[in-house]
Design a protein around this motif. Structure first.
Motif, PDB file in Angstrom:
ATOM      1  N   PRO A  12       0.825  -1.212   0.000  1.00 20.26           N
ATOM      2  CA  PRO A  12       0.000   0.000   0.000  1.00 20.26           C
ATOM      3  C   PRO A  12       0.859   1.262   0.000  1.00 20.26           C
ATOM      4  N   ARG A  13       0.423   2.248  -0.757  1.00 18.09           N
ATOM      5  CA  ARG A  13       1.141   3.523  -0.822  1.00 18.09           C
ATOM      6  C   ARG A  13       0.135   4.642  -1.012  1.00 18.09           C
ATOM      7  N   THR A  14       0.555   5.804  -0.614  1.00 21.39           N
ATOM      8  CA  THR A  14      -0.275   7.003  -0.788  1.00 21.39           C
ATOM      9  C   THR A  14       0.344   7.865  -1.880  1.00 21.39           C
ATOM     10  N   ARG A  15      -0.435   8.196  -2.938  1.00 20.19           N
ATOM     11  CA  ARG A  15       0.052   8.991  -4.073  1.00 20.19           C
ATOM     12  C   ARG A  15      -0.359  10.451  -3.888  1.00 20.19           C
ATOM     13  N   LEU A  16       0.558  11.328  -4.183  1.00 19.13           N
ATOM     14  CA  LEU A  16       0.302  12.756  -4.076  1.00 19.13           C
ATOM     15  C   LEU A  16       0.757  13.432  -5.368  1.00 19.13           C
ATOM     16  N   VAL A  17      -0.151  14.062  -6.065  1.00 21.07           N
ATOM     17  CA  VAL A  17       0.154  14.760  -7.320  1.00 21.07           C
ATOM     18  C   VAL A  17      -0.041  16.259  -7.102  1.00 21.07           C
ATOM     19  N   ILE A  18       1.019  17.052  -7.352  1.00 20.58           N
ATOM     20  CA  ILE A  18       0.945  18.505  -7.224  1.00 20.58           C
ATOM     21  C   ILE A  18       0.731  19.085  -8.614  1.00 20.58           C
TER      22      ILE A  18
END
Length: 363
Positions: free
Chosen positions: A343-349
Motif C-alpha cells: 500500500p502507498r499514498t500517491r500525491l500529485v501537485i
C-alpha cells in the motif's frame, strides 16, 4: 436364637464387647471383599478406569459399615440411657453422611464408566464433548440433590429442628414467596445450567466469543461458566448469559473451522502470483486440512485493494496458527518479490506539473 442370646446377656458388658468384636471382624471381612471386587473390576481390560479407583470408596464404605454395625449393636442390646441415646444419635448422623459420601462417589464412578467410551482429546470430538457436557452437569445436579437430602434428613433427627420444620411447613406459602424473591438469581442460574445440559448451546471445549473475548469453554457448572481466553486468562460468566444474550460459537456443528486472512495491497499487485504463493504456503503447513484454498479480491478503495485468503483447518486452535502463518508468509512474499505492490499514498501537485510543462514548451 441370636436375639435371645443378646437379650439374655445384654446386661453383661463383657458379652456385649465380645458381640461387638465379632461383628466388627465380620464387617472388616465384608469390607475387604467389596474393596477387592472393586479393584478387580477396575483392572478389567475392557474398562479404561484408574486401577486405584478403589481408594475413592475405602473411607466412605468403611465408615458406613462400621457405623451401621454400631447402630445395630446399640439397638439389639437394648441398653438405654443418656449416653447411649446421644451415642446412637451421633452414629445415625455418621450413617447418613457416610451413605451420602458413598453415593457421591458412586455417581462419579458411573459417569466415568460412561465417558470412558468416548475420546475427548481426539480431533473429531463433537460427540464426545456433547456427552461430557451433559454428564458433567448432570453429575453436579445429582450431587447437589444428594447433599440437600442428606442435610435435610440429618437436621430432622434433631427434635427441636423437627418442630421448627413442622411450623415452617404450616406457613410454607409465605416462606416460599420470601425464599423465591431472595434466591431468584440463584434459581435462575441453576435452571439455566440445566437448560444448557439439555439444549447445549455450548459444550466443553467449544470455541466462543463472549464480550469480545476469544476463548474455549473450560468448565460448566450449575451457576457459572469458565472460559479460557487465548492468553490464559479466565472469563467467568453466569450460565444465564448463554440463555439470554447472543454470542458466537465457532464449533457448534463441528470442530472444523474456516480461517480468513486479509491483506491490503496496491492496485498493481499480481493476483495470480499471490494465489500460487498461498497454495504453496498451505501445502507446507500441517494445520491445513486440504479442503479450502481460496484467494479473492473482496473490496477496493481509492487507496488500496482488499485481498481475502480463505482456508480451512480441523479445529480452531490449528486455524489460528494457520492464519498467523499465512499472513506472515504472504507479507514476506510481497516484500521480497513485489515491493511496489505494498500500500502507498500517491500525491500529485498540479501546479508543479504545469510549470514543468511551460518550461518544456519554451525550450
Amino acid at each position: 436364637m441370636f436375639k435371645d442370646f443378646v437379650e439374655q446377656y445384654s446386661d453383661n458388658w463383657q458379652h456385649v464387647l465380645i458381640l461387638s468384636g465379632i461383628a466388627i471382624i465380620a464387617v472388616l471381612i465384608l469390607y475387604y471383599i467389596i474393596i477387592l471386587s472393586i479393584r478387580r473390576f477396575s483392572r478389567r481390560k475392557d474398562i479404561k478406569l484408574d486401577h486405584h479407583i478403589h481408594r475413592k470408596f475405602k473411607s466412605p464404605l468403611l465408615i458406613l459399615l462400621l457405623s451401621t454395625t454400631f447402630s445395630i449393636i446399640l439397638t439389639i442390646t437394648g441398653v438405654e440411657n443418656d449416653i447411649t441415646g446421644h451415642l446412637n444419635h451421633l452414629v445415625n448422623l455418621v450413617i447418613i453422611f457416610s451413605f451420602s459420601w458413598l453415593a457421591i462417589r458412586s455417581i462419579g464412578l458411573g459417569k466415568e464408566l460412561i465417558l470412558q467410551r468416548y475420546d475427548y482429546y481426539g480431533k473429531d470430538n463433537l460427540k464426545a464433548r456433547t456427552v461430557f457436557t451433559q454428564f458433567n452437569i448432570m453429575e453436579r445436579i445429582m450431587i447437589a440433590v444428594v447433599v440437600i437430602i442428606a442435610v435435610i434428613i440429618a437436621l430432622m433427627t434433631f427434635e427441636s429442628i423437627r418442630k421448627i420444620g413442622v411450623s415452617l411447613f404450616a406457613s410454607a406459602g409465605v416462606a416460599g414467596i420470601i425464599l423465591g424473591f431472595a434466591a431468584q438469581k440463584l434459581i435462575g442460574n441453576v435452571l439455566a445450567g440445566f437448560q444448557i445440559a439439555v439444549a447445549q448451546p455450548i459444550r466443553l471445549d467449544d470455541v466462543v466469543i463472549v464480550e469480545g473475548e476469544w476463548g474455549k469453554i473450560e468448565e460448566i457448572t450449575l451457576t457459572y461458566v469458565v472460559i479460557r481466553i487465548w492468553d490464559k486468562r479466565r472469563l467467568i460468566v453466569p450460565t444465564t448469559w448463554f440463555i439470554e444474550k447472543p454470542f458466537q460459537n465457532w464449533t457448534r456443528q463441528s470442530a472444523e473451522i474456516m480461517g480468513t486472512v486479509f491483506i491490503y495491497t496496491d492496485y498493481n499487485v499480481p493476483f495470480d502470483k499471490l494465489r500460487e504463493e498461498l497454495t504453496r504456503v498451505l501445502k507446507t503447513d500441517d494445520n491445513w486440512d486440504g479442503n479450502v484454498n481460496i484467494l479473492q479480491v473482496t473490496n477496493a478503495t481509492e487507496k488500496t485493494v482488499e485481498v481475502r485468503a480463505l482456508m480451512s483447518s480441523h479445529d480452531s486452535s490449528a486455524a489460528w496458527d494457520l492464519r498467523v502463518h499465512v499472513r506472515e508468509k504472504l507479507i514476506e512474499y510481497l516484500q521480497k518479490n513485489y515491493p511496489d505492490s505494498l500500500p502507498r499514498t500517491r500525491l500529485v501537485i498540479e501546479g508543479e506539473g504545469k510549470e514543468k510543462g511551460e518550461e518544456r514548451k519554451e525550450d
